[in-house]
Motif scaffolding. Sequence first.
Motif, PDB file in Angstrom:
ATOM      1  N   TRP A 148      -5.410   2.542-100.690  1.00 52.75           N
ATOM      2  CA  TRP A 148      -6.394   2.533-101.767  1.00 52.75           C
ATOM      3  C   TRP A 148      -5.816   3.045-103.081  1.00 52.75           C
ATOM      4  O   TRP A 148      -6.263   2.646-104.159  1.00 52.75           O
ATOM      5  N   SER A 188      -4.392   3.275 -91.902  1.00 53.52           N
ATOM      6  CA  SER A 188      -4.615   4.570 -91.270  1.00 53.52           C
ATOM      7  C   SER A 188      -5.696   5.320 -92.034  1.00 53.52           C
ATOM      8  O   SER A 188      -5.900   5.098 -93.227  1.00 53.52           O
ATOM      9  N   GLY A 189      -6.362   6.231 -91.323  1.00 58.24           N
ATOM     10  CA  GLY A 189      -7.331   7.085 -91.998  1.00 58.24           C
ATOM     11  C   GLY A 189      -8.615   7.239 -91.209  1.00 58.24           C
ATOM     12  O   GLY A 189      -9.046   6.316 -90.512  1.00 58.24           O
ATOM     13  N   VAL A 227     -10.528   3.026 -95.764  1.00 57.15           N
ATOM     14  CA  VAL A 227     -10.274   4.410 -95.356  1.00 57.15           C
ATOM     15  C   VAL A 227      -8.830   4.843 -95.598  1.00 57.15           C
ATOM     16  O   VAL A 227      -8.544   6.038 -95.598  1.00 57.15           O
ATOM     17  N   ASP A 228      -7.931   3.902 -95.813  1.00 57.02           N
ATOM     18  CA  ASP A 228      -6.517   4.221 -95.955  1.00 57.02           C
ATOM     19  C   ASP A 228      -6.236   4.699 -97.383  1.00 57.02           C
ATOM     20  O   ASP A 228      -6.264   3.914 -98.334  1.00 57.02           O
ATOM     21  N   ASN A 229      -5.938   5.991 -97.544  1.00 56.79           N
ATOM     22  CA  ASN A 229      -5.742   6.557 -98.881  1.00 56.79           C
ATOM     23  C   ASN A 229      -4.520   5.974 -99.586  1.00 56.79           C
ATOM     24  O   ASN A 229      -4.538   5.749-100.799  1.00 56.79           O
ATOM     25  N   HIS A 230      -3.457   5.728 -98.826  1.00 57.15           N
ATOM     26  CA  HIS A 230      -2.244   5.159 -99.440  1.00 57.15           C
ATOM     27  C   HIS A 230      -2.524   3.752 -99.954  1.00 57.15           C
ATOM     28  O   HIS A 230      -2.183   3.409-101.094  1.00 57.15           O
ATOM     29  N   ARG A 284      -4.254   8.027 -86.112  1.00 55.60           N
ATOM     30  CA  ARG A 284      -4.577   7.280 -87.325  1.00 55.60           C
ATOM     31  C   ARG A 284      -6.084   7.185 -87.563  1.00 55.60           C
ATOM     32  O   ARG A 284      -6.528   6.873 -88.662  1.00 55.60           O
ATOM     33  N   SER A 285      -6.880   7.437 -86.528  1.00 56.84           N
ATOM     34  CA  SER A 285      -8.321   7.216 -86.606  1.00 56.84           C
ATOM     35  C   SER A 285      -9.099   8.425 -87.104  1.00 56.84           C
ATOM     36  O   SER A 285     -10.305   8.323 -87.328  1.00 56.84           O
ATOM     37  N   GLY A 286      -8.461   9.579 -87.241  1.00 55.60           N
ATOM     38  CA  GLY A 286      -9.173  10.758 -87.673  1.00 55.60           C
ATOM     39  C   GLY A 286     -10.029  11.362 -86.569  1.00 55.60           C
ATOM     40  O   GLY A 286      -9.936  10.979 -85.398  1.00 55.60           O
ATOM     41  N   ARG A 317      -8.531  -1.361 -87.947  1.00 52.74           N
ATOM     42  CA  ARG A 317      -7.483  -1.077 -88.924  1.00 52.74           C
ATOM     43  C   ARG A 317      -6.301  -2.038 -88.770  1.00 52.74           C
ATOM     44  O   ARG A 317      -5.199  -1.752 -89.217  1.00 52.74           O
ATOM     45  N   TYR A 327     -12.830   8.043 -90.775  1.00 55.98           N
ATOM     46  CA  TYR A 327     -13.987   7.284 -91.259  1.00 55.98           C
ATOM     47  C   TYR A 327     -14.758   7.971 -92.373  1.00 55.98           C
ATOM     48  O   TYR A 327     -15.700   7.385 -92.926  1.00 55.98           O
TER      49      TYR A 327
END
Length: 376
Positions: A211, A261-262, A206-209, A288-290, A251, A264
């Motif tokens: 990924w 972070s990010g 889920v972490d865009n950075h 961080r969990s959205g 996470r 779901y």
Amino acid sequence: MVNSTVTKIHYDIVGSFLRPDELKKAREKFNNKEITAKELQVIEDNLIRELVEKEKESGLKIVTDGEFRRSYWHLDTFWGFEGIEHVIPSHGYLFHDEETRADSARVIGKIKFGTDHPDLRAYKFLKELVENDNGIIARQSIPAPAQFYSELVRDEENTKSLRQFYQTDDELIADIGKAYRELILALYDEGCRDIKLDDCTWGMVVDNHYWATRASEGLDRQAIQKTYLAVNNAALVNLPDDLRISTHVCRGNYHSTWAASGGYAPVADYLFAKEDVAAFYLEFDDNRSGDFAPLAKVPAGKDVVLGLVTSKHPALESPESLIARVNEAAQYVTLEHLQLSTQCGFASTEEGNKLTQEQQWAKIKLVVDTAKQIWK
């Protein structure tokens, strides 16, 4: 097959507890060869007895051994399989502001379950402590099969060793699934009816950075989700109907810090919609969990355990804020299928988070008391 329990409990724990100083000192003595494995086990047994009594006194209906016999939430289980060795890489896992101890699991042969697996021995002892307590469930938590897969391809050295024995991921997934399924059924045969799969793999996806970095290395976000789903579900085929299988998505939880972070949303179509579990234990303790919107992908009839109470810091959340957030989540999952919990365990590794024993139990009390206000 999706499994469920007969009794609905609306408050829960993730499972690990702060290690008492006596246990930390005993483990240090064992590592220094000052006491024997048997002497260490006696100390572990006594402290686990005390912990389980404390759990019951606090009102918990599902109890664990606190993971007192483990150094890590995941690696000890991996080391218990045949075909795996304990190795020390050059670096630990990199968290937000800290690097963990450096340990890993590496393939040195075909992966198999052995009947002397440490998780099986641990559960046998836990079961004996509650077998005469009506309404008390002894849970065994194990790292998810996807977490095992991820560890085995963690770095170049692990991957190189792996490929000496498994040329394709299909072969590897088949053996991981078989070994895990045999462990699960062995636990069931010992009386275990509640098994939780702890899983940080989805928490990293889920972490865009994070990924973006992995994508630059040639990995595909959708493809890895298919792999994680396949390896997890391979272990969960044709299980007994009265065995509850759940999963906790994390996470990162090390010494009160975090790894990813990010929200779901990036994994909802695979994890929520397709993983063969009865319940999802999800972190929702900070920004961080959205938001809760991805919970709309959870199939009807499955449970969501809202990790709204942080296990990382001692400050207590207000019951009013917890009640409001549960009601907000109920827009996506019916209140009947929601539960309240801490966001993670208190000691995913033996270092533990930065709380005192008293603060830890205050968190548990907050969970129990608040849940009783919501689900009268």
